[in-house]
Design a protein around this motif. Structure first.
Motif, PDB file in Angstrom:
ATOM      1  N   ASP A  14       0.828  -1.205   0.000  1.00  0.00           N
ATOM      2  CA  ASP A  14       0.000   0.000   0.000  1.00  0.00           C
ATOM      3  C   ASP A  14       0.860   1.253   0.000  1.00  0.00           C
ATOM      4  O   ASP A  14       0.566   2.217  -0.717  1.00  0.00           O
ATOM      5  N   ARG A  15       1.956   1.239   0.756  1.00  0.00           N
ATOM      6  CA  ARG A  15       2.797   2.429   0.855  1.00  0.00           C
ATOM      7  C   ARG A  15       3.368   2.826  -0.502  1.00  0.00           C
ATOM      8  O   ARG A  15       3.298   3.993  -0.895  1.00  0.00           O
ATOM      9  N   TYR A  16       3.964   1.859  -1.200  1.00  0.00           N
ATOM     10  CA  TYR A  16       4.607   2.280  -2.446  1.00  0.00           C
ATOM     11  C   TYR A  16       3.616   2.367  -3.605  1.00  0.00           C
ATOM     12  O   TYR A  16       3.811   3.132  -4.554  1.00  0.00           O
ATOM     13  N   GLN A  17       2.473   1.641  -3.543  1.00  0.00           N
ATOM     14  CA  GLN A  17       1.472   1.784  -4.601  1.00  0.00           C
ATOM     15  C   GLN A  17       0.791   3.151  -4.550  1.00  0.00           C
ATOM     16  O   GLN A  17       0.386   3.685  -5.587  1.00  0.00           O
ATOM     17  N   ARG A  18       0.701   3.730  -3.365  1.00  0.00           N
ATOM     18  CA  ARG A  18       0.186   5.098  -3.271  1.00  0.00           C
ATOM     19  C   ARG A  18       1.175   6.085  -3.890  1.00  0.00           C
ATOM     20  O   ARG A  18       0.765   7.079  -4.504  1.00  0.00           O
ATOM     21  N   GLN A  20       3.045   5.339  -6.438  1.00  0.00           N
ATOM     22  CA  GLN A  20       2.838   5.153  -7.875  1.00  0.00           C
ATOM     23  C   GLN A  20       1.610   5.909  -8.357  1.00  0.00           C
ATOM     24  O   GLN A  20       1.610   6.489  -9.447  1.00  0.00           O
ATOM     25  N   GLU A  21       0.568   5.913  -7.548  1.00  0.00           N
ATOM     26  CA  GLU A  21      -0.648   6.642  -7.912  1.00  0.00           C
ATOM     27  C   GLU A  21      -0.384   8.137  -8.045  1.00  0.00           C
ATOM     28  O   GLU A  21      -0.953   8.801  -8.911  1.00  0.00           O
ATOM     29  N   ASP A 181      14.949   1.589   3.594  1.00  0.00           N
ATOM     30  CA  ASP A 181      13.682   2.274   3.872  1.00  0.00           C
ATOM     31  C   ASP A 181      13.753   3.758   3.520  1.00  0.00           C
ATOM     32  O   ASP A 181      12.720   4.380   3.238  1.00  0.00           O
ATOM     33  N   ASN A 182      14.944   4.331   3.545  1.00  0.00           N
ATOM     34  CA  ASN A 182      15.107   5.756   3.243  1.00  0.00           C
ATOM     35  C   ASN A 182      15.667   6.003   1.853  1.00  0.00           C
ATOM     36  O   ASN A 182      16.044   7.132   1.516  1.00  0.00           O
ATOM     37  N   VAL A 224      11.359   2.818  -6.143  1.00  0.00           N
ATOM     38  CA  VAL A 224      10.143   2.132  -5.709  1.00  0.00           C
ATOM     39  C   VAL A 224      10.283   0.635  -5.962  1.00  0.00           C
ATOM     40  O   VAL A 224       9.918  -0.206  -5.124  1.00  0.00           O
ATOM     41  N   THR A 225      10.836   0.276  -7.120  1.00  0.00           N
ATOM     42  CA  THR A 225      11.060  -1.135  -7.449  1.00  0.00           C
ATOM     43  C   THR A 225      12.034  -1.779  -6.473  1.00  0.00           C
ATOM     44  O   THR A 225      11.811  -2.898  -5.991  1.00  0.00           O
TER      45      THR A 225
END
Length: 304
Positions: A14-18, A20-21, A181-182, A224-225
């Protein structure tokens, strides 16, 4: 009932798909992956179909693409309901043609034979029972319908051997975990600037604009990947084989079973130079780096 492990996985995605959005380039690149030609279908084949996007992700990019291509209805399924606000940002304009459903691929809340086309990309390895999930996807596929899945193949290539090692490091090394994470385009830009500034003080550019080219290899899409590969927990590391997935389709009665691949376009980073190996996964160079690669398989469920 979802396990704690699967809910943790959903939270990571959810964190990284947001992210992407919120990035039009990344979202558009992902949506562009849904092309009839890629699935071996004639142009316009999605028009009028009832489609399930199982494990659609918070941004539901594949669902968006199917709707854009004229699907009669697209049901976007994901664990819980927290993702729906994100998905609805782009799917809301499709009205009743788009349905957002909370549920698990291991226990799909649909009748047998509900969908003409079932799409499940990268989901099954993150479940406790991938084969059970596959059987559920089979159950809801209509006779004459098609089922498409992707799973990551065996980690017998250089890249995935490294990824599996670094995933273990991420689990147990707090300093490495903090660094991952950073990791993002902004922090990378600072590191790259230091690297290139130091180099430039020692020697001039060998090639015209080589520094600009080097910087272009790393963008937010790339990081992100990277974070996805390390952060997302999985019951099943890269240990699926093409023969195994073919057998799943055959044992569930599918016909015209095909492994498919594509040349992934529109990368603005290092992955642009890896795209030929994504398309030609059986080339010796691709086998060396990626092993069995990303197994993308489609089959047709015949009428009984």
């Amino acid at each position: 009932m979802e396990s704690a492990f699967e809910l943790e996985t959903r939270a990571v995605f959810d964190r990284y798909q947001r992210q992407q959005e919120n990035d039009d380039h990344i979202f558009d690149r992902l949506a562009s992956l849904i092309e009839e030609d890629y699935f071996g279908l004639p142009a316009g084949s999605f028009r009028g179909l009832d489609i399930l996007d199982a494990g659609c992700g918070s941004n539901a990019n594949a669902s968006y693409a199917f709707l854009e291509k004229g699907a009669r209805s697209v049901t976007s399924l994901e664990l819980g309901s927290e993702w729906m606000d994100c998905a609805s940002k782009r799917l809301g304009r499709f009205g009743a043609r788009s349905a957002l459903v909370a549920g698990s691929v291991l226990d799909l809340p649909f009748d047998d034979g509900s969908f003409d086309f079932v799409h499940c990309a990268g989901v099954l390895p993150h479940t406790s029972e991938p084969r059970k999930g596959f059987e559920e996807l089979t159950r809801v596929t209509r006779p004459d319908g098609k089922l498409f899945i992707t799973v990551m193949g065996t980690g017998n290539g250089v890249v995935y051997r490294c990824i599996n090692h670094l995933r273990e490091l991420y689990k147990h090394d707090l300093q490495f975990r903090h660094s991952v994470d950073n990791l993002n385009a902004a922090s990378a830009r600072q590191a790259i600037d230091w690297l290139l500034d130091t180099k430039d003080r020692e020697e001039a550019e060998y090639l015209s604009k080589e520094n600009d080219f080097f910087r272009s290899l790393f963008d937010e899409d790339f990081f992100v990947t990277i974070r996805d590969r390390f952060q997302a927990p999985t019951y099943h590391d890269f240990d699926f084989t093409e023969i195994q997935i073919r057998d799943w389709f055959a044992e569930c009665g599918f016909a015209n079973i095909r492994r498919i691949s594509r040349y992934t376009r529109a990368f603005h980073n290092l992955r642009r130079f890896l795209a030929p190996m994504y398309r030609h996964y059986d080339h010796p160079l691709a086998r060396f780096w990626f092993g069995d690669g990303c197994i993308q398989m489609i089959g047709e469920r015949p009428r009984q």
